[in-house]
Design an enzyme around this catalytic site. Structure first.
Site, mmCIF file in Angstrom:
data_model
loop_
_atom_site.group_PDB
_atom_site.id
_atom_site.type_symbol
_atom_site.label_atom_id
_atom_site.label_comp_id
_atom_site.label_asym_id
_atom_site.label_seq_id
_atom_site.Cartn_x
_atom_site.Cartn_y
_atom_site.Cartn_z
ATOM 1 N N TYR A 137 0.870 -1.181 0.000
ATOM 2 C CA TYR A 137 0.000 0.000 0.000
ATOM 3 C C TYR A 137 0.904 1.226 0.000
ATOM 4 C CZ TYR A 137 -3.822 3.128 1.608
ATOM 5 O OH TYR A 137 -4.747 4.131 1.749
ATOM 6 N N LYS A 165 -1.136 -1.292 -4.210
ATOM 7 C CA LYS A 165 -2.186 -0.277 -4.248
ATOM 8 C C LYS A 165 -1.457 1.053 -4.375
ATOM 9 C CE LYS A 165 -5.915 2.028 -1.813
ATOM 10 N NZ LYS A 165 -6.554 2.326 -0.504
#
Length: 293
Positions: A137, A165
């Site tokens: 992330y 992400k």
């Protein structure tokens, strides 16, 4: 487990009561709305949009459990387990894996100026303890951590780090990642840049506004992939009008108010976030009516 993780995900919102406790029934309704009404492919659970970093460990587990109960095996589930406490991240990762989450995700460690080697080993330790797939992330605007293409290469050498992400405005780096790692999963995290991210070759997206604007996001994503850029941009303009207005009123309380308008028990944001400001009610009502939210 190990489903194809491509597609569009709601960054799941979490409803709280006035004492900061999770409203389980409301959470189930929000999860079901994302899948049944917004027709999304999955849920990204306990990320920023779930106010995750304001929760204790047991509340995070509660959210993982309730979200899984709400949607079962119908859709893909990604568990965000990142924490400054590595032991907590591992505990959460094990718990989500036992519940049947399809992959884990973890925000880069933040606040302290960790070296890349420390960040890398943080991911490797979570993977070793859970044996689940991991999605990095990357959100440098909030963490202050910028991962270079060389560092992504080192991370992606681990077979269980399956993707990222990517919540960053650096489209040059995004293009470099896509070219260098065609087999890795890239999920865009900026709702307001979905057209640009799709053109750059992302495999899907994760968004907080997809909780209420997921169907429009789907059209943008599909049109852009089909090369119908002008049509996609027109819908992106509409989405960005929504996003701009929502941000001006406070993103989490406003999204929850839109859900409440649908009859969903969307609760309150967790303090120190403040509830929706009723001075904005007319603006919100006009937004809902204009864009059919």
């Amino acid at each position: 487990m190990n489903k194809d993780l491509k597609g569009l995900y709601a960054a799941l919102l979490v409803p709280f009561d006035e004492n900061g406790q999770v409203n389980e029934q409301g959470l189930k309704q929000i999860a079901q709305n994302a899948i049944e009404t917004e027709e999304l492919d999955g849920l990204y659970v306990n990320g920023s949009s779930g106010e995750n970093f304001l929760l204790n460990t047991e509340q995070k587990k509660q959210v993982f459990k309730v979200a899984k109960e709400a949607v079962g095996d119908k859709v893909k589930l990604i568990a965000q387990v990142g924490s400054l406490d590595l032991n907590e991240a591992i505990e959460l990762g094990k718990y989500a894996t036992e519940l049947g989450y399809d992959a884990l995700s973890a925000v880069t460690p933040f606040y302290y100026p960790f070296t890349f080697e420390e960040i890398r080993d943080y991911y490797f330790d979570i993977i070793e303890a859970t044996q689940n797939n991991m999605i990095i992330y990357a959100i440098p605007d909030l963490t202050g951590v910028n991962i270079s293409i060389e560092q992504f290469s080192e991370l992606f050498n681990h077979e269980k780090i399956v993707g990222v992400k990517y919540t960053a405005p650096n489209f040059f780096l995004l293009e470099r990642i896509r070219k260098a790692f065609p087999d890795k999963l890239i999920l865009s995290g900026f709702d307001e840049m979905l057209v640009q991210a799709t053109i750059s070759g992302v495999d899907g997206a994760i968004g907080s506004t997809y909780n209420v604007n997921g169907r429009r996001a789907r059209k943008i994503f599909d049109l852009a992939r089909q090369g119908q850029i002008q049509e996609a941009y027109q819908l992106q303009h509409d989405s960005n009008d929504i996003i701009e207005t929502v941000l001006s009123m406070g993103i989490y309380p406003t999204l929850k108010e839109i859900l409440r308008h649908r009859g969903i028990d969307a609760g309150l944001p967790k303090r120190p976030f403040k509830p929706f400001n009723e001075a904005h009610r007319q603006t919100l009502d006009q937004l809902i009516a204009k864009y059919d939210l």
